[in-house]
Design a protein around this motif. Structure first.
Motif, PDB file in Angstrom:
ATOM      1  N   MET A 110       7.465   1.036   5.553  1.00  0.00           N
ATOM      2  CA  MET A 110       6.545   1.015   4.406  1.00  0.00           C
ATOM      3  C   MET A 110       5.398   0.026   4.610  1.00  0.00           C
ATOM      4  SD  MET A 110       8.496   1.361   0.793  1.00  0.00           S
ATOM      5  CE  MET A 110      10.128   0.920   1.305  1.00  0.00           C
ATOM      6  N   ASP A 111       5.772  -1.126   5.198  1.00  0.00           N
ATOM      7  CA  ASP A 111       4.768  -2.160   5.436  1.00  0.00           C
ATOM      8  C   ASP A 111       3.769  -1.750   6.506  1.00  0.00           C
ATOM      9  OD1 ASP A 111       4.836  -4.199   3.750  1.00  0.00           O
ATOM     10  OD2 ASP A 111       6.116  -5.533   4.955  1.00  0.00           O
ATOM     11  N   PHE A 115       3.246   3.544   1.980  1.00  0.00           N
ATOM     12  CA  PHE A 115       4.293   4.135   1.153  1.00  0.00           C
ATOM     13  C   PHE A 115       4.333   5.662   1.255  1.00  0.00           C
ATOM     14  CE2 PHE A 115       5.569   6.018  -2.936  1.00  0.00           C
ATOM     15  CZ  PHE A 115       6.883   5.570  -2.990  1.00  0.00           C
ATOM     16  N   THR A 119       7.408   7.595   2.921  1.00  0.00           N
ATOM     17  CA  THR A 119       8.299   8.269   1.970  1.00  0.00           C
ATOM     18  C   THR A 119       8.475   9.742   2.339  1.00  0.00           C
ATOM     19  OG1 THR A 119       7.631   6.780   0.212  1.00  0.00           O
ATOM     20  CG2 THR A 119       8.624   8.850  -0.474  1.00  0.00           C
ATOM     21  N   LEU A 123      12.050  11.318   3.360  1.00  0.00           N
ATOM     22  CA  LEU A 123      12.648  12.436   2.631  1.00  0.00           C
ATOM     23  C   LEU A 123      13.017  13.571   3.586  1.00  0.00           C
ATOM     24  CD1 LEU A 123      10.453  12.546  -0.617  1.00  0.00           C
ATOM     25  CD2 LEU A 123      12.865  11.947  -0.453  1.00  0.00           C
ATOM     26  N   ILE A 141       9.440  20.401  -0.693  1.00  0.00           N
ATOM     27  CA  ILE A 141      10.057  19.379  -1.557  1.00  0.00           C
ATOM     28  C   ILE A 141       9.635  17.972  -1.170  1.00  0.00           C
ATOM     29  CG2 ILE A 141      12.236  18.396  -2.383  1.00  0.00           C
ATOM     30  CD1 ILE A 141      13.274  21.080  -2.701  1.00  0.00           C
ATOM     31  N   THR A 145       7.575  16.032  -3.846  1.00  0.00           N
ATOM     32  CA  THR A 145       8.222  14.849  -4.445  1.00  0.00           C
ATOM     33  C   THR A 145       7.314  13.635  -4.302  1.00  0.00           C
ATOM     34  OG1 THR A 145      10.337  15.748  -3.748  1.00  0.00           O
ATOM     35  CG2 THR A 145      10.324  13.466  -4.459  1.00  0.00           C
ATOM     36  N   ILE A 149       5.784  11.762  -7.447  1.00  0.00           N
ATOM     37  CA  ILE A 149       6.093  10.343  -7.652  1.00  0.00           C
ATOM     38  C   ILE A 149       4.796   9.532  -7.703  1.00  0.00           C
ATOM     39  CG2 ILE A 149       6.996   8.297  -6.459  1.00  0.00           C
ATOM     40  CD1 ILE A 149       9.420   9.980  -5.676  1.00  0.00           C
ATOM     41  N   PHE A 153       3.988   7.687 -11.218  1.00  0.00           N
ATOM     42  CA  PHE A 153       4.091   6.233 -11.243  1.00  0.00           C
ATOM     43  C   PHE A 153       2.739   5.548 -11.115  1.00  0.00           C
ATOM     44  CE2 PHE A 153       8.353   7.550 -10.311  1.00  0.00           C
ATOM     45  CZ  PHE A 153       9.091   6.703 -11.109  1.00  0.00           C
ATOM     46  N   LEU A 157       1.740   6.050 -15.045  1.00  0.00           N
ATOM     47  CA  LEU A 157       2.420   4.879 -15.615  1.00  0.00           C
ATOM     48  C   LEU A 157       1.832   3.550 -15.131  1.00  0.00           C
ATOM     49  CD1 LEU A 157       6.101   6.145 -15.223  1.00  0.00           C
ATOM     50  CD2 LEU A 157       4.798   6.038 -17.324  1.00  0.00           C
ATOM     51  N   HIS A 158       0.871   3.627 -14.235  1.00  0.00           N
ATOM     52  CA  HIS A 158       0.236   2.417 -13.673  1.00  0.00           C
ATOM     53  C   HIS A 158       1.250   1.457 -13.072  1.00  0.00           C
ATOM     54  CE1 HIS A 158      -3.459   3.800 -15.395  1.00  0.00           C
ATOM     55  NE2 HIS A 158      -2.895   3.867 -16.580  1.00  0.00           N
ATOM     56  N   VAL A 159       2.287   2.020 -12.438  1.00  0.00           N
ATOM     57  CA  VAL A 159       3.267   1.182 -11.756  1.00  0.00           C
ATOM     58  C   VAL A 159       2.801   1.033 -10.315  1.00  0.00           C
ATOM     59  CG1 VAL A 159       5.651   1.110 -10.888  1.00  0.00           C
ATOM     60  CG2 VAL A 159       5.196   1.898 -13.206  1.00  0.00           C
ATOM     61  N   MET A 160       2.805  -0.218  -9.828  1.00  0.00           N
ATOM     62  CA  MET A 160       2.340  -0.414  -8.458  1.00  0.00           C
ATOM     63  C   MET A 160       3.396   0.094  -7.472  1.00  0.00           C
ATOM     64  SD  MET A 160       0.889  -3.784  -6.741  1.00  0.00           S
ATOM     65  CE  MET A 160      -0.441  -4.434  -7.704  1.00  0.00           C
ATOM     66  N   LEU A 161       2.948   0.790  -6.428  1.00  0.00           N
ATOM     67  CA  LEU A 161       3.902   1.295  -5.428  1.00  0.00           C
ATOM     68  C   LEU A 161       3.917   0.365  -4.217  1.00  0.00           C
ATOM     69  CD1 LEU A 161       3.007   5.096  -5.627  1.00  0.00           C
ATOM     70  CD2 LEU A 161       4.984   3.956  -6.604  1.00  0.00           C
ATOM     71  N   PRO A 162       5.044   0.349  -3.504  1.00  0.00           N
ATOM     72  CA  PRO A 162       5.123  -0.570  -2.354  1.00  0.00           C
ATOM     73  C   PRO A 162       4.034  -0.303  -1.316  1.00  0.00           C
ATOM     74  CG  PRO A 162       7.270   0.376  -2.810  1.00  0.00           C
ATOM     75  CD  PRO A 162       6.295   1.094  -3.677  1.00  0.00           C
TER      76      PRO A 162
END
Lengths: 162, 497
Positions: A110-111, A115, A119, A123, A141, A145, A149, A153, A157-162
């Motif tokens: 991920m780093d 992400f 991802t 998957l 899929i 997916t 996602i 997100f 939802l304004h969620v920060m992703l990695p």
């Protein structure tokens, strides 16, 4: 107690676990005492090491109780073993180890590759590993997916992703 | 009166209804799909709702909680696999009834009585939370410490067949809770020089790992990736027949609420006890118990849903969670800067009302979704796990990262997942660890405060344990531990056997 008998008791999982826990508890006990007494003018009432000390004492008592439980289980097993054959459920260890390994790679990737890419790749690999063979499902899929996602997100939802 | 108006005002609040519905829909699927648990969903939600306002977050979480506990019954009835642990007992009669071709009827009974159970539990919470808070206001630091210890002792002894394993799990949780900078003196504790550990173990990554990733590994280790779904054929059921069990259901609901309020016992125990009572009080069941008796479904489903209100009582009034989900809800409170405990209802009446309204509206959604969508989601329950598990793992990664935006937390989540997996394999219950992780800080601070206060007194022992409440709590804790000592309960059959 003969050597053989001793070995038998030591093979009991509760006995083995109790020995591990008692070691951890003693390490924490020593850690608390050493750190407390090497800190200048520290009263026990305020000491950050008071609670770890208390927990380590509890843990030692519970380890002893676990040890006794293990010995008792072993004695009981000995009594009953002649007419009882234990049924062991199958554990898919290889699969578990692979999933842990691939998750670790995913974590590190991920780093490096980001992400979204990691991802999708993660998957696809897991889908294939767990038995999905239809290529169009794999592509559809894993891509959808990741996209869903990302949309839910990050955009919704304004969620920060990695 | 004011409180009643306030609670019911949420019933016409469209925004509030919307968030409960989102939670309820998520709860319906998560609860029904084996391998996805309500605890996992709540843990993931904590991280997602991190940036929301507390009201929306709580509405969503109550929706998931209430409907998720109910919908475990759907898979219990249709595929004989409980979607949630609290539906284990529902499989006993639900699946046999479904096999007779009466799955629709089984689902309908489960839905209606889950509604009754939830409503009863929430109403009890409403009525008795305040009196309990008033008693809790008189607590000294020692009392607060002892009540946490009592909670851990009950959870530890009730959730495992082995006396020592449950308690050991709690001790591991306490040790993990101590990692990080000490709140009183500001010195790092048990961090072993690792910079990232100075902030302590985040509850969210730990919970997501213990309940999310650990579940993924457990399902994979069992190699059981497919299930058979019973067919749902619609058959009409007379409402009068349906409500025939209402009087008994109140008794089961009372059992459920009471058991829910005991820390650690939770849904599975409540359902089991209510089922036991049902077998005693029902003289002529519709079918023998275990072969599709409707009375069995009624007992199990009423009691496990009544647990919700019960579990919230100690969480809101004493800050002691009654089960793993309430432990997570407690962390939602902390995340949003709220402090549950004796003062909570006085200082935050609106949040208390939000929880009540969320629970009651959630119960209504149980009815609507359960009767409307319940029978139709049999196909989704059957979603192949080979597709589900990888997606859940990715959700765990996002869930653990989003709280603090730290990659370290993702690593922590994986570590806790592996820990949770091995704990399950070795039969160590995870719930005591969760509770200890959440309660550790409070216990530490209160214990030190109590010792500090007593150190200036001439009779230290009297200062620590001299008050009646303290003595009662101490006796209760000792009683729980002693009564569960292996040699005292050797011949006693455990509720989990």
């Amino acid at each position: 107690m003969g050597n053989n008998e001793k070995r038998q008791y030591l093979s009991n999982s509760k006995v083995k676990e109790s020995l591990l826990f008692i070691t951890i508890a003693i390490v924490i006990l020593l850690y608390s005492l050493i750190n407390h007494y090497t800190t200048k003018d520290l009263q026990w009432g305020l000491s950050p090491y008071l609670f770890p000390l208390l927990v380590s004492v509890f843990m030692i008592s519970i380890s002893i109780s676990l040890f006794v439980e293990g010995i008792k289980d072993e004695k009981l097993r000995k009594k009953e073993e002649i007419n009882k054959v234990e049924k062991k459920e199958k554990v898919y260890w290889k699969e578990v180890i692979f999933v842990i390994f691939i998750s670790l790679v995913y974590y590190l990737a991920m780093d490096i590759i980001g992400f979204i890419f990691s991802t999708t790749l993660f998957l696809v690999i897991l889908f294939v590993f767990l038995g999905e063979r239809r290529k169009w499902i794999l592509v559809l899929i894993s891509l959808s997916t990741t996209a869903i996602i990302y949309f839910i997100f990050s955009v919704l939802l304004h969620v920060m992703l990695p | 009166m004011e409180s009643i108006i306030d609670v019911f005002s949420y019933f016409i609040d469209i925004r509030f209804q919307f968030f409960v519905l989102i939670g309820a829909t998520a709860g319906l699927f998560v609860g029904a799909i084996p391998g996805l648990s309500v605890t996992m969903a709540t843990a993931l939600l904590v991280s997602i709702t991190y940036s929301w306002n507390a009201l929306d977050a709580m509405a969503t979480i109550m929706g998931v909680f209430v409907v998720g506990v109910f919908s475990g019954a759907i898979s219990a009835i249709l595929i004989n696999i409980p979607g949630a642990p609290s539906s284990v007992v529902t499989t006993l009669d639900g699946y046999p009834l479904a096999k007779k071709g009466r799955s629709y009827e089984a689902l309908k009974y489960a839905t209606v009585y889950s509604f009754i159970g939830t409503t009863f539990g929430i109403l009890v919470l409403w009525v008795i939370a305040k009196p309990i808070s008033n008693v809790a206001l008189k607590f000294t630091p020692m009392d607060s410490f002892l009540i946490c210890l009592f909670g851990l002792a009950t959870v530890g002894t009730l959730t495992s067949k082995s006396f020592s394993k449950g308690l050991m799990s709690a001790m591991i949780g306490l040790i993990l809770s101590m990692i990080g900078i000490d709140s009183v003196m500001g010195t790092p504790r048990l961090t072993f020089g690792i910079q990232d550990l100075q902030a302590g173990i985040g509850t969210v990554p730990a919970l997501v790992g213990l309940f999310g990733f650990a579940e993924v590994l457990t399902v994979i280790s069992e190699g059981n990736l497919t299930a058979q779904v019973a067919k749902v054929e619609k058959n009409l059921i007379n409402t009068r027949n349906m409500l025939k069990y209402f009087p008994q259901s109140i008794y089961y609901a009372a059992i459920g609420t009471f058991v829910g309020a005991l820390p650690g016992a939770g849904g599975p125990v409540a359902a089991f006890l209510a089922y036991g009572q049902a077998t005693k009080i029902t003289k002529n069941p519709t079918a023998p118990f275990g072969e599709g008796a409707v009375e069995g479904i009624v007992a199990s489903e009423t009691a496990n849903n009544a647990c919700i209100g019960g579990a919230l009582i100690p969480m809101l009034t004493l800050a002691i969670p009654g089960d793993a989900v309430t432990a997570i809800i407690l962390s939602v409170f902390y995340v949003h800067g709220l402090q549950p405990g004796p003062m909570f209802i006085q200082t935050n009446p609106e949040m208390f009302h939000v929880i009540l309204a969320g629970g009651l509206i959630g119960a209504i959604w149980v009815l609507i979704l359960g009767l409307g969508l319940g029978p139709k989601i049999s196909k989704i329950i059957n979603v192949p796990k080979r597709l589900l598990l990888p997606v859940v793992t990715v959700l765990c990664v996002i869930g653990s990262f989003s709280g603090n935006n730290r990659m370290f937390d993702v690593g922590l989540m994986f570590a806790f997942g592996i820990l949770g997996f091995f704990m399950r394999r070795l039969e160590y219950p995870v719930a005591p660890l969760t509770l200890a992780l959440v309660l550790g800080g409070t216990m530490d601070a209160n214990f030190r405060r109590a010792i500090s206060l007593a150190s200036s007194e001439s009779n230290k022992l009297l200062a620590l344990f001299g008050r009646p409440i303290t003595i009662v709590l101490l006796v209760l804790t000792i009683f729980v531990l002693v009564s569960n000592l292996p040699f005292l309960r050797n011949k006693e059959k455990k509720v989990f056997d």
